[in-house]
Design an enzyme around this catalytic site. Structure first.
Site, PDB file in Angstrom:
ATOM      1  N   GLU A  87       7.875   6.732   2.364  1.00 45.17           N
ATOM      2  CA  GLU A  87       7.141   6.195   3.332  1.00 45.17           C
ATOM      3  C   GLU A  87       7.446   4.429   2.967  1.00 45.17           C
ATOM      4  O   GLU A  87       7.291   4.256   4.247  1.00 45.17           O
ATOM      5  CB  GLU A  87       5.357   6.229   2.483  1.00 45.17           C
ATOM      6  CG  GLU A  87       4.405   7.741   2.358  1.00 45.17           C
ATOM      7  CD  GLU A  87       3.397   7.324   2.225  1.00 45.17           C
ATOM      8  OE1 GLU A  87       2.584   8.155   1.777  1.00 45.17           O
ATOM      9  OE2 GLU A  87       3.203   6.804   0.926  1.00 45.17           O
ATOM     10  N   ASP A 139     -10.399  20.113 -42.243  1.00 45.19           N
ATOM     11  CA  ASP A 139     -11.428  19.876 -43.957  1.00 45.19           C
ATOM     12  C   ASP A 139     -10.963  20.862 -43.732  1.00 45.19           C
ATOM     13  O   ASP A 139     -10.584  22.545 -43.263  1.00 45.19           O
ATOM     14  CB  ASP A 139     -12.436  19.498 -43.595  1.00 45.19           C
ATOM     15  CG  ASP A 139     -13.805  20.041 -42.522  1.00 45.19           C
ATOM     16  OD1 ASP A 139     -12.557  20.619 -41.244  1.00 45.19           O
ATOM     17  OD2 ASP A 139     -15.082  20.359 -42.734  1.00 45.19           O
ATOM     18  N   ASP A 160      -2.762  14.303   0.377  1.00 47.13           N
ATOM     19  CA  ASP A 160      -1.905  14.866  -0.541  1.00 47.13           C
ATOM     20  C   ASP A 160      -3.088  15.250  -1.541  1.00 47.13           C
ATOM     21  O   ASP A 160      -1.757  16.224  -2.683  1.00 47.13           O
ATOM     22  CB  ASP A 160      -0.586  13.046  -1.104  1.00 47.13           C
ATOM     23  CG  ASP A 160       0.435  13.379  -0.518  1.00 47.13           C
ATOM     24  OD1 ASP A 160       1.251  14.421   0.112  1.00 47.13           O
ATOM     25  OD2 ASP A 160       1.118  12.738  -0.743  1.00 47.13           O
ATOM     26  N   VAL A 196       0.759  -1.064   0.032  1.00 43.40           N
ATOM     27  CA  VAL A 196      -0.158   0.184   0.122  1.00 43.40           C
ATOM     28  C   VAL A 196       0.893   1.352  -0.090  1.00 43.40           C
ATOM     29  O   VAL A 196       0.210   2.573  -0.427  1.00 43.40           O
ATOM     30  CB  VAL A 196      -0.732  -0.232   1.651  1.00 43.40           C
ATOM     31  CG1 VAL A 196      -1.621   1.063   1.171  1.00 43.40           C
ATOM     32  CG2 VAL A 196      -2.096  -1.260   1.197  1.00 43.40           C
TER      33      VAL A 196
END
Length: 919
Positions: A708, A337, A738, A290
């Site tokens: 982390e 076009d 965050d 995680v």
């Protein structure tokens, strides 16, 4: 066609009714139910849309969502197997599941709202039409039309289905929506040779408009069986291309998920032999996984792209797919076009020539504003030409502006006459028309005879200059009637050639006085006095040239792809700046058919100016596919049904919203609500900005993922039995602290030089070497800080590693310091990543107030997690002292200073060594 045997266009009129099992009186009432059951309603098949629940389910197929959903399920299972049950494991399982649901909800809402905003009704099929049924003339909803119905048409009507003409009185139609050709084309009821039905001059097709004449026609195809429906099906079959960002995000997700699983498995294998319980070790490995998955990324990416969508919507550009925003920024080729995209699809007189003098005309379109330079010498010329017109001007009404009912060429003449001070309606009333000789393609003239207030007859004639000049014996030369000498004839021819060389459609006008009685056509159209020439064009949109220049400056190649004539296409291309050189490469559809894929690739690889003319929908798709094979990111613009297949097959399909067909809007992922080509340039600028901002918040998100992960790895290899940060804390950081700063970074305005750079390569990686280096640099500093504060607290407690439990105050303070350290350092990190080389102090620390507010919110949330008892119980945290916050702020300042030093070094190193990363 719905008939067997000889092709319908080859049959004589009387045989058409028999072939379609109908009669000149139309369908019999008794036959209607049988045909209605067989053919169904006259409408295009609606695009099959997935139900909202399918769209929502699709949000869970994202690889990050799959990984997290599996992790949540396994964690729930682990909680069930634990004895006794650990509430922390249950909290982790619920938290991960909530992350998955939140990301899916945000993505679904953004996609769903964009899709539904973009939906439009089937505007191309007219609502009602006039038909004969059982000899009775009726007005019916167009959807009730059936093969065999006899429709009645006149100037201004939209053709409701594919029909074969059985009566035609000087009929001409505008096929621009179907073929891309802007010029009105004549139609006849006479049989023609067998061949492609679209080339049959005795057939009319759904989605086209009658611009002149009256007609009766028998319906032979309705709904999806029409030529319009064929193109609709072709567009539906074309695969939707993935954008470069989709490809890169998918690749990134696979790598990150793979790395997360591998590291989690490795740590599980390392800790299990150390005697830790199986379930506890497994939950620990899930926590590591995680930590590596950026849970907030899908939501941040979706909302950041949505910000780009809203910015474009404010500039009248509707984006239906979020990822299309970024793809615009990587566009390398625009295939555009002509009619309705570069031009206004409104014929406009721009030059009037009379007596050897040119009189420029200002103003564009059908709005009678503008003026004719020195109008007095040409007023009689424009009065005569206006009297010889069947079209009429229609004043503006909501929501439409000025428009012309009838032939667009005649409409341009009427508008020019109004600009010269002539009131066509008043002139018609003062000199009523007594007879006329309609235009036909053989003599290329139209004549009308008028009676003035004194009873005298006057002829007004307009038509092709060469044909009209041959019937003239005199010329009006500066207000005097002079014999048409060879010298004056040569002057007229030279003026015509000069106007034609500018890509103008040229009409000549002449008049004569007629004797009393009933004049014949030959008498009316002989011994004429030439009044002058009128040059007109379908004017380019005024903003197009600047937009083309901006695309060139940004390194984007523009290729015109049109169904129009090469000379007309080149003239327009020169006016808008697509063609600047003396000899562009002009390729017709016939030549494209003769080229194999290798030859086409060679043609497209040439760097010169390229115009593709007289092309079909299949040609356009082939060209787009060939460009994509070369690695180009292709945007296609268009408004007609003939553009739809290429719009869908392109990387970015851009349709016109106001003048575009429903089929084109359905196929495109972006719709310009104001039909402004300049909006494409603005969209590219915003798209490039979106990509830059995505990289900014990727650096921001992944750098703290390192912070982390590293403490967990450090604790594992140092022999510490507990984790320095729990999975629930990680989720709180990823989503609580965050996401908002990342969104604020995603809303940074475009950098001033964003359009001065060439398009980024389609193969350029989202995580380039420079980006990865910056992630490791910033993440390494954060990791150093949080590891320092964690082990400092652990060692300061004096408790041996083996004796630590989750209930120890020192441990709870230490993991709180780790979480708070990441949050505080990310506040300073957000400021640092706003620029790549420029100092953040130069652009101003306060110049993005949303970013400051988001950072303060994250720190406030962290403070709540530290001090509120309820949140302390959930996150296993402890209150921090003021000195702790001061230490963490010091590490944040250190990170910002280190990043400023890196930028200073980049700015001041030797120019030959500079290699700026694509960030």
């Amino acid at each position: 066609m719905t008939t067997s045997g000889p092709a319908l266009q080859t049959l004589a009129t009387r045989d058409v009714f028999a072939a379609l099992d109908t009669s000149p009186r139309g369908l019999a009432p008794a036959d209607l139910s049988r045909r209605r059951e067989r053919y169904g309603p006259n409408e295009l098949p609606r695009a099959r849309r997935r139900g909202w629940w399918r769209d929502l389910a699709g949000q869970f197929t994202d690889l990050f969502a799959v990984v997290l959903a599996v992790a949540s399920g396994i964690t729930f299972l682990a909680y069930g197997l634990q004895e006794p049950h650990d509430a922390g494991t249950l909290q982790l399982a619920v938290a991960i599941l909530c992350v998955v649901l939140l990301n899916a909800g945000i993505g679904f809402v953004q996609e769903y709202s964009a899709e539904r905003t973009a939906e439009s009704l089937q505007a191309m099929v007219p609502h009602t039409c006039r038909v004969l049924r059982g000899g009775e003339r009726l007005e019916l909803p167009a959807r009730d039309l059936l093969p065999g119905d006899v429709v009645v048409l006149e100037a201004g009507d939209a053709v409701p289905a594919d029909c074969r003409l059985v009566e035609a009185h000087e009929v001409s139609v505008n096929n621009a929506a179907l073929t891309g050709e802007s010029d009105a084309v004549g139609r006849t009821r006479q049989p023609v040779a067998d061949g492609p039905v679209l080339e049959a001059r005795n057939c009319l097709f759904m989605g086209t408009d009658v611009v002149a004449g009256t007609a009766k026609a028998v319906v032979f195809a309705t709904g999806g069986e029409t030529e319009f429906g064929r193109i609709f099906r072709l567009a539906a079959a074309a695969p939707r291309q993935k954008t470069p960002l989709q490809i890169q995000v998918a690749s990134m997700a696979r790598r990150v998920a793979g790395a997360a699983l591998a590291i989690g498995a490795l740590l599980f294998a390392v800790r299990l032999p150390a005697g830790r319980p199986l379930v506890e070790t497994f939950v620990f490995a899930l926590g590591v996984m995680v930590a590596m998955v950026p849970e907030g990324l899908p939501a941040t990416l979706s909302v950041s792209l949505a910000i780009g969508v809203r910015r474009m919507a404010a500039r009248r550009a509707l984006v239906k797919k979020l990822l299309a925003v970024e793809a615009l920024g990587s566009t390398t080729v625009v295939c555009t076009d002509k009619t309705g995209t570069l031009t206004q699809a409104e014929m406009t007189v721009v030059q009037v020539w009379a007596g050897g003098v040119r009189h420029p005309v200002s103003g564009v379109g059908y709005t009678p504003t503008g003026e004719v330079t020195d109008p007095k010498p040409v007023r009689e010329l424009l009065r005569t030409a206006a009297l010889c017109c069947d079209a009429r001007m229609v004043p503006p009404s909501e929501p439409e502006g000025w428009r012309v009912l009838g032939d667009t060429t005649e409409g341009a003449v009427l508008v020019a006459a109004a600009k010269a001070g002539v009131d066509p309606a008043a002139e018609e009333a003062a000199t009523p028309r007594v007879t006329e000789f309609p235009f036909d393609s053989t003599r290329k003239l139209m004549s009308t005879v008028h009676r003035d207030a004194h009873g005298a007859l006057h002829a007004c004639v307009k038509g092709a200059p060469q044909e009209l000049l041959a019937r003239c014996t005199a010329v009006d030369w500066k207000g005097e009637r002079r014999p048409l000498t060879e010298e004056l004839r040569a002057a007229v021819i030279a003026a015509n050639d000069e106007l034609a060389s500018q890509g103008l459609r040229v009409l000549a006008a002449a008049s004569r006085d007629l004797p009393d009685g009933r004049p014949t056509q030959d008498e009316t159209e002989s011994e004429l006095t030439l009044l002058g020439l009128v040059g007109m064009l379908d004017p380019p949109r005024p903003e197009v040239r600047a937009a083309v220049d901006a695309c060139r400056h940004a390194g984007i190649r523009i290729v015109m792809v049109t169904g129009d004539h090469p000379l007309t296409a080149e003239a327009v291309a020169r006016r808008v700046g697509i063609v600047r050189g003396p000899e562009p490469t002009v390729v017709t559809g016939v030549r494209l058919d003769a080229l194999d894929d290798d030859a086409l690739d060679t043609l497209l690889a040439e760097s010169g100016e390229l115009l593709l003319c007289r092309v079909s929908p299949e040609h356009k798709m082939r060209v787009v596919a060939a460009l994509q094979r070369r690695g180009e990111v292709v945007a296609v613009t268009g408004d007609g049904a003939n553009d739809a297949p290429a719009l869908k097959h392109a990387d970015i399909g851009v349709a016109m919203g106001a003048s575009g067909t429903d089929v084109a809007r359905e196929a495109a992922v972006m719709v310009l609500l104001d039909d402004s080509f300049a909006s494409i340039t603005t969209a590219v600028r915003l798209g490039r900005s979106v990509y830059q901002n995505i990289r900014k918040f990727l650096i921001y998100l992944f750098s703290h993922n390192i912070a982390e992960l590293v403490p967990i790895l450090a604790a594992t290899f140092a022999g510490f039995p507990l984790v320095p940060i729990t999975a629930v804390q990680i989720l709180a950081i990823d989503l609580g602290s965050d996401v908002l700063p990342a969104l604020a970074l995603g809303a940074e305005p475009p950098e001033p030089d964003v359009m001065d750079r060439p398009p980024r390569s389609k193969n350029e990686r989202l995580f380039s070497t420079a980006v990865m280096g910056r992630i490791l640099f910033l993440g390494g500093i954060q990791s150093l800080g949080v590891c320092t504060v964690f082990f400092w607290h652990i060692h300061a407690s004096g408790i041996p590693y083996a004796d630590f439990t989750v209930h120890d105050t020192a441990y709870r303070e230490a993991i709180t310091m780790v979480q708070a350290g990441i949050v505080v350092s990310q506040f300073f990190n957000a400021l640092a990543v706003r620029t790549d080389r420029q100092s953040v102090f130069r652009i101003g620390l306060l110049s993005n107030p949303w970013l400051l507010a988001a950072g303060c919110f994250g720190i406030g949330l962290m403070a709540a997690i530290s001090y509120l008892p309820l949140l302390q119980a959930v996150f296993h945290t402890a209150p921090l002292a003021a000195s702790d916050w001061a230490v963490l702020a010091g590490f944040g300042v250190l990170l910002l200073a280190a990043e400023e030093a890196r930028k200073w070094w980049l700015r001041h190193r030797r120019p030959t060594d500079r290699k700026e990363g694509a960030q």
